[in-house]
Design an enzyme around this catalytic site. Structure first.
Site, PDB file in Angstrom:
ATOM      1  N   SER A 144     -46.559  50.940  87.230  1.00  0.00           N
ATOM      2  CA  SER A 144     -46.574  49.900  88.272  1.00  0.00           C
ATOM      3  C   SER A 144     -48.009  49.454  88.493  1.00  0.00           C
ATOM      4  O   SER A 144     -48.933  50.287  88.480  1.00  0.00           O
ATOM      5  CB  SER A 144     -46.013  50.477  89.578  1.00  0.00           C
ATOM      6  OG  SER A 144     -46.279  49.580  90.636  1.00  0.00           O
ATOM      7  N   TYR A 157     -44.625  57.551  95.440  1.00  0.00           N
ATOM      8  CA  TYR A 157     -44.247  56.621  94.368  1.00  0.00           C
ATOM      9  C   TYR A 157     -45.462  56.230  93.509  1.00  0.00           C
ATOM     10  O   TYR A 157     -45.414  56.291  92.274  1.00  0.00           O
ATOM     11  CB  TYR A 157     -43.603  55.374  94.995  1.00  0.00           C
ATOM     12  CG  TYR A 157     -43.356  54.258  94.008  1.00  0.00           C
ATOM     13  CD1 TYR A 157     -42.272  54.313  93.138  1.00  0.00           C
ATOM     14  CD2 TYR A 157     -44.220  53.171  93.920  1.00  0.00           C
ATOM     15  CE1 TYR A 157     -42.050  53.295  92.221  1.00  0.00           C
ATOM     16  CE2 TYR A 157     -44.004  52.153  93.014  1.00  0.00           C
ATOM     17  CZ  TYR A 157     -42.917  52.219  92.162  1.00  0.00           C
ATOM     18  OH  TYR A 157     -42.709  51.217  91.252  1.00  0.00           O
TER      19      TYR A 157
HETATM   20  N1  LIG Z   1     -39.627  45.562  91.549  1.00  0.00           N
HETATM   21  C1  LIG Z   1     -40.917  45.769  91.625  1.00  0.00           C
HETATM   22  O1  LIG Z   1     -41.631  45.149  92.422  1.00  0.00           O
HETATM   23  C2  LIG Z   1     -41.579  46.782  90.694  1.00  0.00           C
HETATM   24  C3  LIG Z   1     -42.980  46.792  90.605  1.00  0.00           C
HETATM   25  C4  LIG Z   1     -43.593  47.733  89.785  1.00  0.00           C
HETATM   26  C5  LIG Z   1     -42.816  48.627  89.059  1.00  0.00           C
HETATM   27  N2  LIG Z   1     -41.464  48.585  89.169  1.00  0.00           N
HETATM   28  C6  LIG Z   1     -40.677  49.551  88.400  1.00  0.00           C
HETATM   29  O2  LIG Z   1     -39.730  48.860  87.624  1.00  0.00           O
HETATM   30  C7  LIG Z   1     -38.540  49.654  87.509  1.00  0.00           C
HETATM   31  C8  LIG Z   1     -37.333  48.865  87.990  1.00  0.00           C
HETATM   32  O3  LIG Z   1     -37.579  48.306  89.256  1.00  0.00           O
HETATM   33  P1  LIG Z   1     -36.395  47.703  90.157  1.00  0.00           P
HETATM   34  O4  LIG Z   1     -37.037  46.827  91.163  1.00  0.00           O
HETATM   35  O5  LIG Z   1     -35.315  47.179  89.314  1.00  0.00           O
HETATM   36  O6  LIG Z   1     -35.939  49.086  90.878  1.00  0.00           O
HETATM   37  P2  LIG Z   1     -34.548  49.521  91.571  1.00  0.00           P
HETATM   38  O7  LIG Z   1     -34.888  50.663  92.479  1.00  0.00           O
HETATM   39  O8  LIG Z   1     -33.860  48.354  92.148  1.00  0.00           O
HETATM   40  O9  LIG Z   1     -33.662  50.035  90.341  1.00  0.00           O
HETATM   41  C9  LIG Z   1     -33.859  51.318  89.803  1.00  0.00           C
HETATM   42  C10 LIG Z   1     -32.818  51.593  88.743  1.00  0.00           C
HETATM   43  O10 LIG Z   1     -32.938  52.973  88.371  1.00  0.00           O
HETATM   44  C11 LIG Z   1     -31.649  53.583  88.512  1.00  0.00           C
HETATM   45  N3  LIG Z   1     -31.825  54.991  88.848  1.00  0.00           N
HETATM   46  C12 LIG Z   1     -32.327  55.514  90.010  1.00  0.00           C
HETATM   47  N4  LIG Z   1     -32.321  56.845  89.936  1.00  0.00           N
HETATM   48  C13 LIG Z   1     -31.798  57.175  88.726  1.00  0.00           C
HETATM   49  C14 LIG Z   1     -31.534  58.410  88.085  1.00  0.00           C
HETATM   50  N5  LIG Z   1     -31.800  59.594  88.677  1.00  0.00           N
HETATM   51  N6  LIG Z   1     -31.019  58.387  86.827  1.00  0.00           N
HETATM   52  C15 LIG Z   1     -30.737  57.205  86.219  1.00  0.00           C
HETATM   53  N7  LIG Z   1     -30.949  56.007  86.791  1.00  0.00           N
HETATM   54  C16 LIG Z   1     -31.484  56.002  88.033  1.00  0.00           C
HETATM   55  C17 LIG Z   1     -30.943  52.785  89.589  1.00  0.00           C
HETATM   56  O11 LIG Z   1     -29.540  52.977  89.573  1.00  0.00           O
HETATM   57  C18 LIG Z   1     -31.374  51.371  89.220  1.00  0.00           C
HETATM   58  O12 LIG Z   1     -30.598  50.885  88.151  1.00  0.00           O
HETATM   59  C19 LIG Z   1     -38.808  50.927  88.284  1.00  0.00           C
HETATM   60  O13 LIG Z   1     -39.353  51.903  87.414  1.00  0.00           O
HETATM   61  C20 LIG Z   1     -39.878  50.495  89.266  1.00  0.00           C
HETATM   62  O14 LIG Z   1     -40.656  51.585  89.719  1.00  0.00           O
HETATM   63  C21 LIG Z   1     -40.824  47.685  89.975  1.00  0.00           C
END
Ligand SMILES: NC(=O)c1ccc[n+]([C@@H]2O[C@H](COP(=O)([O-])OP(=O)(O)OC[C@H]3O[C@@H](n4cnc5c(N)ncnc54)[C@H](O)[C@@H]3O)[C@@H](O)[C@H]2O)c1
Length: 251
Positions: A144, A157
């Site tokens: 991230s 996080y």
């Molecule tokens: N959205 C943002 O602003 C952002 C920014 C930087 C990094 N990220 C990273 O991008 C990725 C996706 O982000 P997002 O916004 O879609 O997040 P989100 O939290 O909406 O989705 C997370 C996904 O991971 C799955 N998940 C959670 N725990 C799990 C487990 N134990 N086993 C298997 N699957 C599991 C959930 O069901 C979901 O499909 C994440 O790694 C997040 O940290 C997101």
């Protein structure tokens, strides 16, 4: 079709940004294993890919559980015969409450680390033996861009996502002899399904003014980088971290 005959596993691939990765990899010809705890999302994503003429398999997976990650790898091999790409995208993220350091409890800290750091380690343990047999593999770990400024409300996080960079660099050194590339991607603040529910669309709209590229970051903005790191176009890149945030935090 840069990923024809390739098999990809996307953890958390049934929802949010992960769903965009699953569909994007499938559009490039990859057969996609959607490894998520969210079965409804996984089935919907599988349906979207197969309806568009692609191949996909939803496999219920909890990345924090070793037996579950081993079953994920086995399901991929049983169905598609190989594993070329692993995108470690699953995280305890959008539903994670914002908390100050003093409020942060040990159980939440441990769960964040179990999903966000141990999860990618377990998924690598599960798929690397197959990648070694093939003498080919691409592992993309999702970090991230928040690790650059830090965030006092998400200390657990941000710590886990900073750990992803060290994990990727060390794994790149460990797996180079097997022709397995390990890289990380650092998404900027992205309007995903989950973050729109958690923070509201206005949160993303307000942030636009301070960006070099003045628009809201969407899941699709990350897909090209994932495809690049999953394809042979990046065969001599390993241990790298690519920041995809519209230029907010130059890295
Ligand atoms: N959205 C943002 O602003 C952002 C920014 C930087 C990094 N990220 C990273 O991008 C990725 C996706 O982000 P997002 O916004 O879609 O997040 P989100 O939290 O909406 O989705 C997370 C996904 O991971 C799955 N998940 C959670 N725990 C799990 C487990 N134990 N086993 C298997 N699957 C599991 C959930 O069901 C979901 O499909 C994440 O790694 C997040 O940290 C997101």
């Amino acid at each position: 079709m840069r990923l024809e005959n390739r098999v990809a596993i996307v953890t958390g691939g049934g929802y949010g940004i992960g769903r965009a990765y699953s569909e994007g990899l499938a559009r490039e010809g990859a057969k996609v294993v959607i490894a998520d705890i969210n079965d409804e999302g996984s089935m919907a994503t599988q349906h979207a890919i197969t309806s568009a003429g692609g191949e996909a398999l939803a496999v219920h997976t909890d990345v924090s559980d070793q037996a579950s990650t081993e079953a994920m790898a086995k399901a991929a091999i049983d169905r598609f015969g190989r594993i070329d790409i692993l995108v470690n995208n699953a995280a305890y993220f959008a539903t994670l409450p914002l908390q100050d350091f003093d409020e942060m409890d040990v159980a939440t800290w441990d769960r964040v680390m179990a999903v966000n750091l141990k999860g990618p380690f377990l998924c690598c343990k599960a798929v690397v033996p197959q990648m070694r047999r093939q003498k080919y593999g691409k592992i993309v770990n999702i970090s991230s861009s928040s690790i650059l400024p830090g965030n006092p409300k998400r200390i657990h996080y941000v710590t886990s996502k900073a750990g992803i960079i060290g994990f990727s660099r060390s794994m790149a050194r460990a797996l180079g002899d097997d022709n397995i590339c390990v890289n990380s991607v650092m998404p900027g603040s992205t309007a995903s399904e989950g973050t729109i529910i958690a923070y509201g669309q206005e949160f993303f709209d307000r942030a636009v003014a301070s960006k070099p590229l003045k628009r809201v970051q969407k899941p699709e903005d990350l897909v090209g980088t994932i495809i690049f790191l999953s394809s042979s176009d990046s065969d001599f890149i390993t241990g790298a971290a690519i920041n995809v945030d519209g230029g907010v935090y130059p890295y």
